[in-house]
Scaffold this motif. Sequence first.
Motif, short mmCIF file in Angstrom:
data_model
loop_
_atom_site.label_atom_id
_atom_site.label_comp_id
_atom_site.label_asym_id
_atom_site.label_seq_id
_atom_site.Cartn_x
_atom_site.Cartn_y
_atom_site.Cartn_z
N GLU A 23 0.83 -1.26 -0.04
CA GLU A 23 -0.12 0.04 -0.03
C GLU A 23 1.06 1.24 0.02
OE1 GLU A 23 -2.63 -0.84 3.44
OE2 GLU A 23 -4.14 -1.71 2.29
N PHE A 24 1.99 1.32 0.73
CA PHE A 24 2.62 2.38 0.78
C PHE A 24 3.51 2.64 -0.53
CE2 PHE A 24 7.24 3.99 0.65
CZ PHE A 24 6.91 5.11 1.06
N TRP A 25 3.93 1.52 -1.13
CA TRP A 25 4.68 1.66 -2.67
C TRP A 25 3.76 2.06 -3.61
CZ3 TRP A 25 9.43 3.13 -3.12
CH2 TRP A 25 10.34 3.02 -2.33
N ALA A 26 2.37 1.55 -3.56
CA ALA A 26 1.49 2.03 -4.47
C ALA A 26 1.23 3.30 -4.41
CB ALA A 26 0.13 1.17 -4.33
N GLN A 27 1.06 3.98 -3.32
CA GLN A 27 0.94 5.42 -3.09
C GLN A 27 1.80 6.18 -3.46
OE1 GLN A 27 -0.45 6.42 0.82
NE2 GLN A 27 -0.68 8.65 0.45
N ALA A 28 3.02 5.62 -3.16
CA ALA A 28 4.42 6.46 -3.51
C ALA A 28 4.37 6.54 -5.08
CB ALA A 28 5.58 5.67 -2.96
N LEU A 29 4.19 5.37 -5.69
CA LEU A 29 4.37 5.49 -7.12
C LEU A 29 3.01 5.85 -8.28
CD1 LEU A 29 6.77 2.19 -7.35
CD2 LEU A 29 7.18 4.62 -7.74
N ALA A 30 1.83 5.77 -7.32
CA ALA A 30 0.27 5.78 -8.05
C ALA A 30 0.26 4.61 -8.81
CB ALA A 30 0.39 7.21 -9.05
N TYR A 31 0.53 3.42 -8.22
CA TYR A 31 0.40 2.23 -8.85
C TYR A 31 -0.71 1.50 -8.19
CZ TYR A 31 4.92 1.81 -11.50
OH TYR A 31 5.96 1.93 -12.28
N LYS A 32 -1.18 0.48 -8.68
CA LYS A 32 -2.25 -0.52 -8.12
C LYS A 32 -1.54 -1.65 -7.34
CE LYS A 32 -3.09 -3.29 -11.91
NZ LYS A 32 -3.93 -3.91 -13.03
N THR A 83 8.31 15.51 1.28
CA THR A 83 6.98 15.70 2.32
C THR A 83 5.76 14.80 2.17
OG1 THR A 83 7.67 18.14 2.27
CG2 THR A 83 5.61 17.64 2.86
N ARG A 84 5.41 14.70 0.59
CA ARG A 84 4.34 13.96 0.22
C ARG A 84 4.58 12.43 0.74
NH1 ARG A 84 2.58 9.99 -3.51
NH2 ARG A 84 4.41 9.91 -4.57
N LEU A 85 5.78 11.82 0.66
CA LEU A 85 6.25 10.57 0.95
C LEU A 85 6.47 10.20 2.66
CD1 LEU A 85 8.94 9.72 -1.81
CD2 LEU A 85 6.57 8.71 -1.67
N VAL A 86 6.69 11.21 3.34
CA VAL A 86 6.84 11.18 4.85
C VAL A 86 5.34 10.96 5.26
CG1 VAL A 86 7.12 12.72 6.90
CG2 VAL A 86 8.94 12.21 5.04
N LYS A 87 4.42 11.80 4.51
CA LYS A 87 2.95 11.90 4.94
C LYS A 87 2.20 10.48 4.62
CE LYS A 87 1.93 16.63 4.51
NZ LYS A 87 1.22 17.78 3.59
N ALA A 88 2.98 9.94 3.60
CA ALA A 88 2.49 8.31 3.35
C ALA A 88 3.16 7.37 4.15
CB ALA A 88 2.73 8.12 1.78
#
Length: 131
Positions: A23-32, A83-88
């Motif tokens: 879930e973290f990496w999907a959010q980081a990369l906009a992947y599924k 900053t976005r990745l820290v929030k994720a």
Amino acid sequence: MIEVSVSLLAVVVDCRDPLRQAEFWAQALAYKVSRRNPDEFQVSDPAGAGGSLYFMKVPEPKVGKNRLHVDLVTSGSMEAEVTRLVKAGAQLVEVRQDPVSHDNPDTWTVMLDPEGNEFCVTSTSTMTGWE
């Protein structure tokens, strides 16, 4: 040109909590995220263009520094991406910069994913000499 009959399927990551990592990496990369087997998740580009990451549950915790890590690049601000990745759920380690004496000096940020795996973030504006 050399012809090969093999291509990269996925980079596999052993982890304690594969769903959280996926879930973290999907959010980081906009992947599924797709579940393949119990405690095994594939993170892939929904457009089918990029490679995929595959997260598998293992019983032992991570020990020591990664021998392989992921580098992410943004066309925007490196600081905004960090900053976005820290929030994720990522952790900021430090910003590093090559000496100006290097042929192609870069600036990048070292981070940790939720299980402590190192990865780096840079920007197209802070990179030199990449093709």
